[in-house]
Scaffold this active site. Sequence first.
Site, PDB file in Angstrom:
ATOM      1  N   SER A 106      -1.631  40.369 -30.507  1.00  0.00           N
ATOM      2  CA  SER A 106      -1.907  41.668 -31.134  1.00  0.00           C
ATOM      3  C   SER A 106      -1.566  42.783 -30.152  1.00  0.00           C
ATOM      4  O   SER A 106      -1.724  42.631 -28.937  1.00  0.00           O
ATOM      5  CB  SER A 106      -3.386  41.766 -31.535  1.00  0.00           C
ATOM      6  N   SER A 139      -8.490  29.395 -38.965  1.00  0.00           N
ATOM      7  CA  SER A 139      -9.197  28.828 -37.805  1.00  0.00           C
ATOM      8  C   SER A 139     -10.379  27.993 -38.302  1.00  0.00           C
ATOM      9  O   SER A 139     -10.747  28.051 -39.484  1.00  0.00           O
ATOM     10  CB  SER A 139      -9.712  29.959 -36.912  1.00  0.00           C
ATOM     11  N   ASP A 165      -5.152  26.903 -37.144  1.00  0.00           N
ATOM     12  CA  ASP A 165      -5.083  27.600 -35.860  1.00  0.00           C
ATOM     13  C   ASP A 165      -6.101  26.970 -34.895  1.00  0.00           C
ATOM     14  O   ASP A 165      -7.274  26.815 -35.240  1.00  0.00           O
ATOM     15  CB  ASP A 165      -5.413  29.085 -36.113  1.00  0.00           C
ATOM     16  N   GLY A 207      -2.313  35.217 -29.060  1.00  0.00           N
ATOM     17  CA  GLY A 207      -2.849  36.419 -28.422  1.00  0.00           C
ATOM     18  C   GLY A 207      -1.881  37.579 -28.410  1.00  0.00           C
ATOM     19  O   GLY A 207      -1.775  38.313 -27.428  1.00  0.00           O
TER      20      GLY A 207
HETATM   21  P1  13P Z   1      -4.906  38.131 -31.133  1.00  0.00           P
HETATM   22  O1  13P Z   1      -6.365  38.080 -30.789  1.00  0.00           O
HETATM   23  O2  13P Z   1      -4.114  38.799 -30.065  1.00  0.00           O
HETATM   24  O3  13P Z   1      -4.650  38.693 -32.478  1.00  0.00           O
HETATM   25  O4  13P Z   1      -4.379  36.592 -31.173  1.00  0.00           O
HETATM   26  C1  13P Z   1      -4.585  35.809 -32.320  1.00  0.00           C
HETATM   27  C2  13P Z   1      -4.254  34.389 -32.100  1.00  0.00           C
HETATM   28  O5  13P Z   1      -3.650  33.988 -31.130  1.00  0.00           O
HETATM   29  C3  13P Z   1      -4.661  33.447 -33.135  1.00  0.00           C
HETATM   30  O6  13P Z   1      -4.409  32.126 -32.772  1.00  0.00           O
HETATM   31  O1  G3H Z   2      -7.262  32.715 -31.749  1.00  0.00           O
HETATM   32  C1  G3H Z   2      -8.279  32.863 -32.438  1.00  0.00           C
HETATM   33  C2  G3H Z   2      -8.200  33.637 -33.692  1.00  0.00           C
HETATM   34  O2  G3H Z   2      -8.273  35.009 -33.442  1.00  0.00           O
HETATM   35  C3  G3H Z   2      -9.256  33.161 -34.648  1.00  0.00           C
HETATM   36  O3  G3H Z   2     -10.513  33.625 -34.319  1.00  0.00           O
HETATM   37  O4  G3H Z   2     -11.938  31.580 -34.344  1.00  0.00           O
HETATM   38  O5  G3H Z   2     -12.942  33.871 -34.607  1.00  0.00           O
HETATM   39  O6  G3H Z   2     -11.580  32.862 -36.447  1.00  0.00           O
HETATM   40  P1  G3H Z   2     -11.823  32.941 -34.964  1.00  0.00           P
HETATM   41 ZN    ZN Z   3      -4.592  31.771 -30.653  1.00  0.00          ZN
END
Ligand code: 13P
Ligand code: G3H
Ligand code: ZN
Length: 311
Positions: A216, A50, A82, A214
């Site tokens: 998890s 990210s 990401d 999203g």
């Molecule tokens: P989670 O927060 O559900 O792990 O999703 C991660 C995600 O979508 C990263 O792009």
């Molecule tokens: O979807 C977001 C990911 O969980 C990344 O999170 O921007 O805090 O690294 P972050």
């Molecule tokens: Zn995401």
Amino acid sequence: MPFVTTTEMFAKAYAGGYAVGAFNVNNMEIIQGIADAAAETRAPLILQVSAGARKYARHGYLMKLIEAAEADTGLPIAVHLDHGEDFDVCKSCIDGGFTSVMIDGSKHSFAENIDVTRKVVEYAHAHGVVVEGELGRLSGIEDDVSVSDEDAGYTQPDEVEEFVTKTGVDSLAIAIGTSHGAFKFKPGQKPRLRFDILKEVERRLPNFPIVLHGSSSVIPKYVETINANGGNLADAIGIPEDMLREAAKLAVCKINIDSDLRLAMTAGVREALVKAPAEFDPRKYLSPARDNIKKLVKAKIINVLGCDNKI
Ligand code: 13P
Ligand code: G3H
Ligand code: ZN
């Protein structure tokens, strides 16, 4: 082997009824835990970075760590941006060696989303890089969100063909009820995903790889360990694993996981430090954290994604 794009991974995943895990990486222990799990299960791998990860660990360090994971395991690894916020961050990652980028235009109007996504696709494809776009808005289910607001956030299936045709994206993230973070549903609320939307998108975009963000599951074991060791994560709730497995059998080829990694890592650190409060050697509390990451990712690969023994 140089880093790969997701093209072949997704074609095989689509045909095979499984999904590839896209795991967020921020430091060496996370990368090692994920890579070791994928190597032991012979799974293809997407490591995603990210903007926050680039800020924290820095682009060059992350690239070298991922290169080391690739050299160590021989796995096909795609390196993915990401939630790329604009053209410039996507360009910087393409120029910096990523093989895949996401341009997240979901905050824009449909027309503006198309414009920015098409611009990224043109640059990316000219450099051999693939692009993930997004349609629909992921968000937690808030108390004051009405049914019509909630529906408006889901991906509208009648927009997907136009979006994909006009932008040329290689994969599409859709909103069907998943959300980021560890609090995805209200306490007592029954988790549900809009499989009807996923199936309608699949019907309109045959053989096209779909992405779930999203995703998890907020594994209770790690939440309990954190809470038993001074944490406070009451009411954390994720996407049930059987729903994700079902989605992976359909058009979903990439499943994004970050929060579960955070929980597994934090559980390892907290447990080690509570057990040995005088410990100040980081290796002593980061080793169990890394072990937790590896166990978590192996279980995801085998039980949720179904991508074990696919290389
Ligand atoms: P989670 O927060 O559900 O792990 O999703 C991660 C995600 O979508 C990263 O792009
Ligand atoms: O979807 C977001 C990911 O969980 C990344 O999170 O921007 O805090 O690294 P972050
Ligand atoms: Zn995401």
